[in-house]
Design an enzyme around this catalytic site. Structure first.
Site, PDB file in Angstrom:
ATOM      1  N   SER A 182       0.803  -1.227   0.000  1.00  0.00           N
ATOM      2  CA  SER A 182       0.000   0.000   0.000  1.00  0.00           C
ATOM      3  C   SER A 182       0.834   1.274   0.000  1.00  0.00           C
ATOM      4  O   SER A 182       0.349   2.320  -0.417  1.00  0.00           O
ATOM      5  CB  SER A 182      -0.937   0.000   1.198  1.00  0.00           C
ATOM      6  OG  SER A 182      -0.223  -0.187   2.399  1.00  0.00           O
ATOM      7  N   HIS A 210      -5.488  -3.906  -2.131  1.00  0.00           N
ATOM      8  CA  HIS A 210      -5.341  -2.869  -3.157  1.00  0.00           C
ATOM      9  C   HIS A 210      -5.400  -3.430  -4.576  1.00  0.00           C
ATOM     10  O   HIS A 210      -5.216  -2.685  -5.533  1.00  0.00           O
ATOM     11  CB  HIS A 210      -4.027  -2.111  -2.966  1.00  0.00           C
ATOM     12  CG  HIS A 210      -4.089  -1.146  -1.831  1.00  0.00           C
ATOM     13  ND1 HIS A 210      -4.615   0.126  -1.958  1.00  0.00           N
ATOM     14  CD2 HIS A 210      -3.740  -1.279  -0.535  1.00  0.00           C
ATOM     15  CE1 HIS A 210      -4.552   0.739  -0.794  1.00  0.00           C
ATOM     16  NE2 HIS A 210      -4.029  -0.088   0.095  1.00  0.00           N
ATOM     17  N   LYS A 241     -12.066  -0.184  -0.717  1.00  0.00           N
ATOM     18  CA  LYS A 241     -11.229   0.609  -1.635  1.00  0.00           C
ATOM     19  C   LYS A 241     -11.897   0.634  -3.009  1.00  0.00           C
ATOM     20  O   LYS A 241     -12.842   1.388  -3.191  1.00  0.00           O
ATOM     21  CB  LYS A 241      -9.814   0.036  -1.622  1.00  0.00           C
ATOM     22  CG  LYS A 241      -9.224   0.054  -0.195  1.00  0.00           C
ATOM     23  CD  LYS A 241      -7.791  -0.364  -0.156  1.00  0.00           C
ATOM     24  CE  LYS A 241      -7.321  -0.659   1.264  1.00  0.00           C
ATOM     25  NZ  LYS A 241      -7.391   0.463   2.200  1.00  0.00           N
TER      26      LYS A 241
HETATM   27  C1  LIG Z   1      -2.709  -3.790   2.280  1.00  0.00           C
HETATM   28  C2  LIG Z   1      -3.924  -3.474   3.096  1.00  0.00           C
HETATM   29  N1  LIG Z   1      -4.571  -4.473   3.708  1.00  0.00           N
HETATM   30  C3  LIG Z   1      -5.679  -4.252   4.445  1.00  0.00           C
HETATM   31  C4  LIG Z   1      -6.178  -2.984   4.606  1.00  0.00           C
HETATM   32  C5  LIG Z   1      -7.390  -2.768   5.467  1.00  0.00           C
HETATM   33  O1  LIG Z   1      -8.525  -2.614   4.706  1.00  0.00           O
HETATM   34  P1  LIG Z   1      -9.797  -1.843   5.285  1.00  0.00           P
HETATM   35  O2  LIG Z   1      -9.584  -0.387   5.028  1.00  0.00           O
HETATM   36  O3  LIG Z   1     -10.946  -2.437   4.563  1.00  0.00           O
HETATM   37  O4  LIG Z   1      -9.830  -2.130   6.763  1.00  0.00           O
HETATM   38  C6  LIG Z   1      -5.557  -1.900   3.987  1.00  0.00           C
HETATM   39  C7  LIG Z   1      -6.126  -0.538   4.113  1.00  0.00           C
HETATM   40  O5  LIG Z   1      -5.609   0.370   4.581  1.00  0.00           O
HETATM   41  C8  LIG Z   1      -4.394  -2.153   3.224  1.00  0.00           C
HETATM   42  O6  LIG Z   1      -3.745  -1.145   2.631  1.00  0.00           O
END
Ligand SMILES: Cc1ncc(COP(=O)(O)O)c(C=O)c1O
Length: 393
Positions: A182, A210, A241
């Site tokens: 991310s 992502h 997202k």
């Molecule tokens: C790589 C990754 N995994 C999981 C998440 C968590 O997702 P959520 O925003 O649905 O809690 C994020 C979000 O920030 C992320 O970037």
């Protein structure tokens, strides 16, 4: 008078302020879109994960409103008591078909899906072999599981192999990576890691938060992109997202999903989604399947903007996705760049330690399918002006 036992928190905050790392929450006025108003300023928005512009898509809005009229606004219970509605199961069936797995369970967020799953399927006798840049929710899940945690350098399959070779053959092992990282926008080393998982008998887990809606056929994610169907035991995705709403999910075998029903603590101990969220996500899957042009536009915009930043001389790291970091090194400098961009009409969040390494602070940009060329060109012009002003390019 009682002394404030939390006084040390103010000291910590003062220290952040002195280092220029203190952040106020920016407030979005109106819709989450490619051009949006934050803190009263109209800006080109390069900070959302709204990859396909679905937060404001008319079909999603309509389905959410219909669900509210039909089912009300809340589910009223955790899934395991009275909070499983038909629409939750319909969403899970649709996601399982989309991800080409036997079954899916939806969590309240991607964070809860990662943390709840890793902590449920491992015990203190097990070991996790984890990429050093994996998401915080994976790290927290590993800690909660009390399994031993072994970290390999980013994408270094050889180093992961060396760790696995040193572990007892009979020990249960989880090999885990993000699909798209991310903060850097690069892809996990999926083909190499899947081969390792097979060689050493590991559980293979990928967090595709992502990647869903972005990579693979109709946005099926990096497992589809790399042709790894059937080789990843636990796939995590998010509905927060590209899908444009809120939630996370785990895709895998029926046994995995039923086990999570019984042992994943966020599933067991937290109320399920409002029906409107589930309905919105189902509509988003319809859009992904029926409007592939959205993903094409996302990639056109990504190529245009990324190559524009590179041509200006910015360090964009190893990005391979719509997430393009502009790496400047020092945290104070990254925050100064972000602030100056904002003042000139471009919102790109500054990101510093501890989210990234101390010397890898950056401004992170994310383009979406709905950015116009004029918006992206404006943003590039502002990056050029401010980058020169701050001596970054
Ligand atoms: C790589 C990754 N995994 C999981 C998440 C968590 O997702 P959520 O925003 O649905 O809690 C994020 C979000 O920030 C992320 O970037």
């Amino acid at each position: 008078m009682r002394n404030d036992p939390l006084a040390y928190l103010s000291t910590e905050l003062d220290s952040l302020k002195q280092q220029g790392l203190y952040r106020r929450l920016r407030v979005l006025e109106g819709e989450q879109k490619s051009d949006a108003t934050f803190d009263g300023r109209h800006v080109v928005n390069l900070s959302s994960n709204n990859y396909l512009g679905l937060t404001t898509h008319p079909r999603l809005r309509e389905r959410a409103l219909d669900a509210i009229r039909t089912f009300g606004v809340g589910s009223g219970s955790v899934r395991t008591i009275a909070g499983t509605m038909d629409i939750h199961l319909e969403l899970e069936r649709r996601l399982a078909a989309f991800k080409r797995t036997e079954a899916v369970v939806v969590f309240q967020s991607g964070f809860a899906a990662n943390a709840g799953t890793v902590s449920a399927i491992l015990t203190k006798d097990d070991v996790v072999v984890s990429d050093e840049l994996n998401h915080a929710s994976i790290i927290d899940g590993c800690r909660l599981s009390r399994a031993e945690i072994k970290v390999f350098p980013h994408k270094d399959v050889g180093a992961a192999r060396a760790i696995l070779r040193g572990l007892p053959a009979g020990q249960r092992k989880l090999l885990i990576t993000d699909g798209v990282f991310s903060m850097d926008g690069d892809l996990g080393a999926l083909p190499g890691l899947c081969a390792l998982a097979e060689e050493f008998g590991c559980i293979m887990m990928v967090d595709d938060a992502h990647a869903s809606g972005v990579f693979g056929e109709n946005g099926r994610g990096t497992i589809d992109h790399f042709g790894m169907h059937g080789r990843v035991d636990v796939q995590v995705g998010t509905l927060s997202k590209a899908i444009g709403a809120l939630g996370g999910y785990v895709a895998g075998s029926r046994a995995l999903i039923e086990f999570l029903y019984h042992r994943a603590r966020p599933f067991l101990f937290s109320t399920s989604h409002p029906p409107a969220v589930a309905a919105t996500c189902i509509a988003a899957l319809d859009v992904l399947e029926q409007e592939p042009g959205l993903t094409d536009r996302l990639w056109d915009n990504t190529r245009f903007f990324k190559s524009g930043l590179q041509a200006l001389g910015f360090d964009t790291g190893a990005s391979e996705s719509p997430i393009t970091p502009v790496i400047v090194g020092d945290g104070t400098r990254a925050m100064a760049l972000s602030d100056r961009l904002f003042a000139e009409g471009v919102f790109a969040q500054g990101i510093a330690f501890p989210t990234v390494a101390r010397d890898r602070a950056r401004v992170r940009t994310i383009v979406t399918a709905t950015h116009t060329r004029a918006e992206l060109q404006f943003a590039l012009d502002v990056f050029a002006k401010v980058g020169r002003e701050l001596g970054i390019i």
